[in-house]
Design an enzyme around this catalytic site. Sequence first.
Site, PDB file in Angstrom:
ATOM      1  N   THR A 192      41.027  13.521 -32.132  1.00 18.22           N
ATOM      2  CA  THR A 192      42.281  12.987 -32.690  1.00 18.22           C
ATOM      3  C   THR A 192      42.105  12.904 -34.206  1.00 18.22           C
ATOM      4  OG1 THR A 192      42.958  11.739 -30.769  1.00 18.22           O
ATOM      5  CG2 THR A 192      43.475  10.714 -32.877  1.00 18.22           C
ATOM      6  N   ARG A 220      51.721   9.557 -20.005  1.00 17.61           N
ATOM      7  CA  ARG A 220      50.739   8.570 -20.507  1.00 17.61           C
ATOM      8  C   ARG A 220      50.796   8.497 -22.041  1.00 17.61           C
ATOM      9  NH1 ARG A 220      46.289   8.829 -24.322  1.00 17.61           N
ATOM     10  NH2 ARG A 220      44.778   7.265 -23.747  1.00 17.61           N
ATOM     11  N   VAL A 221      50.780   7.305 -22.567  1.00 19.90           N
ATOM     12  CA  VAL A 221      50.744   7.121 -24.018  1.00 19.90           C
ATOM     13  C   VAL A 221      49.523   6.273 -24.363  1.00 19.90           C
ATOM     14  CG1 VAL A 221      51.943   6.118 -26.004  1.00 19.90           C
ATOM     15  CG2 VAL A 221      53.263   7.288 -24.246  1.00 19.90           C
ATOM     16  N   GLY A 222      48.766   6.722 -25.341  1.00 22.54           N
ATOM     17  CA  GLY A 222      47.563   5.988 -25.748  1.00 22.54           C
ATOM     18  C   GLY A 222      47.832   5.065 -26.920  1.00 22.54           C
ATOM     19  N   ASP A 223      46.781   4.765 -27.668  1.00 22.40           N
ATOM     20  CA  ASP A 223      46.896   3.814 -28.780  1.00 22.40           C
ATOM     21  C   ASP A 223      47.448   4.434 -30.060  1.00 22.40           C
ATOM     22  OD1 ASP A 223      44.454   5.336 -28.805  1.00 22.40           O
ATOM     23  OD2 ASP A 223      43.868   4.152 -30.552  1.00 22.40           O
ATOM     24  N   THR A 243      40.398   6.012 -33.336  1.00 20.85           N
ATOM     25  CA  THR A 243      40.249   7.116 -32.387  1.00 20.85           C
ATOM     26  C   THR A 243      39.300   6.682 -31.284  1.00 20.85           C
ATOM     27  OG1 THR A 243      39.440   9.361 -32.054  1.00 20.85           O
ATOM     28  CG2 THR A 243      38.467   8.146 -33.893  1.00 20.85           C
ATOM     29  N   GLY A 244      39.651   7.015 -30.064  1.00 22.04           N
ATOM     30  CA  GLY A 244      38.784   6.619 -28.960  1.00 22.04           C
ATOM     31  C   GLY A 244      39.560   6.484 -27.677  1.00 22.04           C
ATOM     32  N   GLY A 246      41.963   5.258 -25.653  1.00 21.49           N
ATOM     33  CA  GLY A 246      43.156   4.538 -26.071  1.00 21.49           C
ATOM     34  C   GLY A 246      43.509   3.297 -25.274  1.00 21.49           C
TER      35      GLY A 246
HETATM   36  N1  ASP Z   1      42.952   7.461 -28.917  1.00 25.98           N
HETATM   37  C1  ASP Z   1      43.545   8.662 -28.409  1.00 25.98           C
HETATM   38  C2  ASP Z   1      44.263   8.353 -27.109  1.00 25.98           C
HETATM   39  O1  ASP Z   1      43.758   7.568 -26.324  1.00 25.98           O
HETATM   40  C3  ASP Z   1      42.563   9.738 -28.162  1.00 25.98           C
HETATM   41  C4  ASP Z   1      41.566   9.992 -29.252  1.00 25.98           C
HETATM   42  O2  ASP Z   1      41.389   9.188 -30.150  1.00 25.98           O
HETATM   43  O3  ASP Z   1      40.923  11.053 -29.242  1.00 25.98           O
HETATM   44  O4  ASP Z   1      45.292   8.940 -26.865  1.00 25.98           O
END
Ligand code: ASP
Length: 326
Positions: A192, A220-223, A243-244, A246
């Site tokens: 990301t 699905r929606v992440g952070d 990033t991580g 989510g």
């Molecule tokens: N944080 C992002 C998500 O969970 C993914 C990522 O950081 O690579 O959608």
Amino acid sequence: MFRWLLLASLVMSTAGAAETPPIAIVIHGGAGTILKSEMTAEKEADIRAKLEQSIKAGHQVLQDGGSSLDAVTTAIRILEDSPLFNAGKGAVFNAIGQNELDASIMDGETLNAGAVAGVKTIKNPIDLARTVMTHSPHVLLVGDGAEEFAKNQGIEQVDPRYFHTERRLRQLQKIQAKEKLRAEYRDSWFSTVGAVALDKAGNLAAGTSTGGTANKRWGRVGDSPIIGAGTYANNQSCGVSATGHGEYFIRAVVAYSICARMQFENLSLQQAAARVVKQELVEMGGSGGVIALDKDGEVAMVFNTPGMYRAAIGRDGTLQIKIYQD
Ligand code: ASP
């Protein structure tokens, strides 16, 4: 007389130097299981070159007196256009073979923010997030509504096949074939992208853009598009892009939590970022990292994974580009 002139010019130049406001920028290209043993020299060189291009372009905007918002969008757009990162062109596939993109941006001066989630035709989701902020009364638009808003606003749209890259398709097939979802999931989300900048006017801005997690359930929606979780900026404290994994970053409200700890607990940027990323997230089982800048141009790049693609140009103008724990 000569001595007086010399003294006066010295005083003036020192005063001038003291008045020069600091500018700084920091970017990331994702955190995760990035192991040197699994990296080819060629891939590493390509990634470093793209990070350098992105951060230098963002820094140039700041040097020319541009806003931190412009610096952040400029830096992120370059990473979105590269197939190397999980954002824009290089976005991962969801479980039904689509690319659903998320992005957000926040202005630390006004606390205005814009975000989009689950878009499928937007070439540069960071631009659409910014347009939501500046040209709508809303903060977050999703799916078809966001796409229609993009059309009305003249934001560049592409055929969804634009996001179909060989590499991401192979990644999806590998994950699905192995059916070891839990184990694979951990390796599937890095790269990301995000940026945080401080401009000459003393304003912070932060932005994040992603394809989300590979093989995610559609919808699905992440952070990343959630203000306070994946992105936050406030001139009173700091700017953060995360990033991580989510789901954990949403539950720990990571980006806001770092800024709040600075503002209300008087922690330094480094202390606040370490507390949230290396302590709280670790205790919860959430892996990933953040980049952050405070109002004095202090840089933090903190992660609890083996690596995080990252680069910074701090107040002193020094460029650093790093990948692993060093
Ligand atoms: N944080 C992002 C998500 O969970 C993914 C990522 O950081 O690579 O959608």
